[in-house]
Write a protein that holds these residues in place. Structure first.
Motif, PDB file in Angstrom:
ATOM      1  N   ILE A 121       0.513   4.968  10.498  1.00  0.00           N
ATOM      2  CA  ILE A 121       1.230   5.711  11.540  1.00  0.00           C
ATOM      3  C   ILE A 121       2.574   6.244  11.062  1.00  0.00           C
ATOM      4  N   SER A 122       3.077   5.717   9.944  1.00  0.00           N
ATOM      5  CA  SER A 122       4.368   6.191   9.447  1.00  0.00           C
ATOM      6  C   SER A 122       4.269   6.867   8.083  1.00  0.00           C
ATOM      7  N   HIS A 123       3.061   7.252   7.667  1.00  0.00           N
ATOM      8  CA  HIS A 123       2.900   7.793   6.308  1.00  0.00           C
ATOM      9  C   HIS A 123       3.660   9.099   6.094  1.00  0.00           C
ATOM     10  N   LEU A 124       3.781   9.933   7.109  1.00  0.00           N
ATOM     11  CA  LEU A 124       4.512  11.193   6.931  1.00  0.00           C
ATOM     12  C   LEU A 124       6.000  10.935   6.698  1.00  0.00           C
ATOM     13  N   GLN A 125       6.561   9.973   7.414  1.00  0.00           N
ATOM     14  CA  GLN A 125       7.968   9.640   7.222  1.00  0.00           C
ATOM     15  C   GLN A 125       8.192   8.972   5.865  1.00  0.00           C
ATOM     16  N   LEU A 126       7.258   8.122   5.451  1.00  0.00           N
ATOM     17  CA  LEU A 126       7.402   7.431   4.167  1.00  0.00           C
ATOM     18  C   LEU A 126       7.300   8.384   2.979  1.00  0.00           C
ATOM     19  N   ARG A 127       6.482   9.404   3.118  1.00  0.00           N
ATOM     20  CA  ARG A 127       6.285  10.342   2.005  1.00  0.00           C
ATOM     21  C   ARG A 127       7.507  11.202   1.719  1.00  0.00           C
ATOM     22  N   VAL A 128       8.289  11.494   2.729  1.00  0.00           N
ATOM     23  CA  VAL A 128       9.422  12.405   2.526  1.00  0.00           C
ATOM     24  C   VAL A 128      10.724  11.686   2.182  1.00  0.00           C
ATOM     25  N   THR A 129      10.677  10.375   2.132  1.00  0.00           N
ATOM     26  CA  THR A 129      11.890   9.644   1.777  1.00  0.00           C
ATOM     27  C   THR A 129      12.088   9.650   0.265  1.00  0.00           C
ATOM     28  N   SER A 130      13.314   9.386  -0.150  1.00  0.00           N
ATOM     29  CA  SER A 130      13.585   9.295  -1.584  1.00  0.00           C
ATOM     30  C   SER A 130      12.921   8.043  -2.141  1.00  0.00           C
ATOM     31  N   ARG A 131      12.847   7.947  -3.447  1.00  0.00           N
ATOM     32  CA  ARG A 131      12.199   6.806  -4.104  1.00  0.00           C
ATOM     33  C   ARG A 131      12.860   5.495  -3.684  1.00  0.00           C
ATOM     34  N   TRP A 132      14.197   5.464  -3.631  1.00  0.00           N
ATOM     35  CA  TRP A 132      14.907   4.240  -3.272  1.00  0.00           C
ATOM     36  C   TRP A 132      14.681   3.867  -1.820  1.00  0.00           C
ATOM     37  N   GLN A 133      14.718   4.846  -0.946  1.00  0.00           N
ATOM     38  CA  GLN A 133      14.462   4.561   0.457  1.00  0.00           C
ATOM     39  C   GLN A 133      13.040   4.055   0.656  1.00  0.00           C
ATOM     40  N   GLN A 134      12.102   4.659  -0.056  1.00  0.00           N
ATOM     41  CA  GLN A 134      10.714   4.255   0.060  1.00  0.00           C
ATOM     42  C   GLN A 134      10.518   2.803  -0.399  1.00  0.00           C
ATOM     43  N   ILE A 135      11.205   2.417  -1.463  1.00  0.00           N
ATOM     44  CA  ILE A 135      11.102   1.038  -1.950  1.00  0.00           C
ATOM     45  C   ILE A 135      11.510   0.065  -0.847  1.00  0.00           C
ATOM     46  N   PHE A 136      12.642   0.326  -0.207  1.00  0.00           N
ATOM     47  CA  PHE A 136      13.120  -0.589   0.826  1.00  0.00           C
ATOM     48  C   PHE A 136      12.253  -0.553   2.080  1.00  0.00           C
ATOM     49  N   LEU A 137      11.715   0.619   2.420  1.00  0.00           N
ATOM     50  CA  LEU A 137      10.815   0.702   3.572  1.00  0.00           C
ATOM     51  C   LEU A 137       9.507  -0.030   3.300  1.00  0.00           C
ATOM     52  N   VAL A 138       8.992   0.076   2.085  1.00  0.00           N
ATOM     53  CA  VAL A 138       7.765  -0.639   1.724  1.00  0.00           C
ATOM     54  C   VAL A 138       8.007  -2.143   1.792  1.00  0.00           C
ATOM     55  N   VAL A 139       9.124  -2.599   1.275  1.00  0.00           N
ATOM     56  CA  VAL A 139       9.437  -4.029   1.331  1.00  0.00           C
ATOM     57  C   VAL A 139       9.604  -4.472   2.788  1.00  0.00           C
ATOM     58  N   PHE A 140      10.190  -3.633   3.629  1.00  0.00           N
ATOM     59  CA  PHE A 140      10.314  -3.950   5.047  1.00  0.00           C
ATOM     60  C   PHE A 140       8.934  -4.092   5.688  1.00  0.00           C
ATOM     61  N   LEU A 141       8.008  -3.187   5.356  1.00  0.00           N
ATOM     62  CA  LEU A 141       6.653  -3.268   5.904  1.00  0.00           C
ATOM     63  C   LEU A 141       5.920  -4.505   5.395  1.00  0.00           C
ATOM     64  N   VAL A 142       6.109  -4.849   4.137  1.00  0.00           N
ATOM     65  CA  VAL A 142       5.495  -6.069   3.598  1.00  0.00           C
ATOM     66  C   VAL A 142       6.116  -7.302   4.266  1.00  0.00           C
ATOM     67  N   ALA A 143       7.393  -7.242   4.599  1.00  0.00           N
ATOM     68  CA  ALA A 143       8.035  -8.344   5.325  1.00  0.00           C
ATOM     69  C   ALA A 143       7.402  -8.514   6.704  1.00  0.00           C
ATOM     70  N   ILE A 144       7.076  -7.414   7.356  1.00  0.00           N
ATOM     71  CA  ILE A 144       6.383  -7.495   8.647  1.00  0.00           C
ATOM     72  C   ILE A 144       5.006  -8.127   8.452  1.00  0.00           C
ATOM     73  N   TYR A 145       4.314  -7.743   7.373  1.00  0.00           N
ATOM     74  CA  TYR A 145       3.017  -8.344   7.041  1.00  0.00           C
ATOM     75  C   TYR A 145       3.162  -9.856   6.862  1.00  0.00           C
TER      76      TYR A 145
END
Length: 165
Positions: free
Chosen positions: A93-117
């Motif tokens: 549901i958030s793939h469009l927002q994740l794709r347009v972020t910078s590499r550093w922002q994406q790293i932290f967002l991915v870690v945030f999503l894994v934290a939710i997992y």
């Protein structure tokens, strides 16, 4: 064979290969000091493929891979499956927002999503098995933070080699 079914076939082959490698890395014996920081390989692979091909890899794939992981570790049915399905759903549901972020922002967002997992998994384990949440449960997020750029590069190369768009 038309190009869409060939691409679909390539997606499933690439997903299967990357999940096999992630399962293997999950089973690798590492020293005790490193085991706390060992990344959640399966979760990162699910994030990558749910991000790149959200129409093909989603909660159902997460649930199936989670069930295989539960069988592998002899865990209670549904605990890891629900976590990976939730993770895949959130990425879809958030793939469009994740794709347009910078590499550093994406790293932290991915870690945030894994934290939710991890939170969903720990919550279900607490309900089913009475497990307690400790600070050590969260140390693998540091490993996820450090390894995500490399997983992204390796799987991007696999995706390019198989001509997956």
């Amino acid at each position: 064979m038309n190009s869409s079914s060939q691409s679909s076939s390539s997606i499933y082959w690439a997903f299967s290969i990357s999940c096999f490698v992630a399962f293997t890395l999950t089973l690798v014996q590492v020293p005790d000091w490193l085991s706390a920081f060992w990344p959640d390989w399966i979760a990162l692979v699910i994030v990558y493929w749910s991000l790149l091909v959200p129409s093909r890899i989603g909660p159902l794939a997460g649930f199936i891979i989670g069930t295989m992981l539960e069988v592998l570790f002899a865990k209670t049915f549904g605990v890891l499956s629900a976590g990976l399905a939730t993770l895949a759903f959130l990425v879809n549901i958030s793939h469009l927002q994740l794709r347009v972020t910078s590499r550093w922002q994406q790293i932290f967002l991915v870690v945030f999503l894994v934290a939710i997992y991890k939170l969903v998994n720990l919550w279900f384990e607490g309900m089913v098995d009475g497990a307690k949440i400790t600070a050590q449960d969260w140390l693998s997020l540091i490993g996820d933070l450090m390894i995500w750029p490399f997983i992204n590069i390796v799987l991007d190369e696999l995706r390019r080699a198989l001509k997956i768009r």
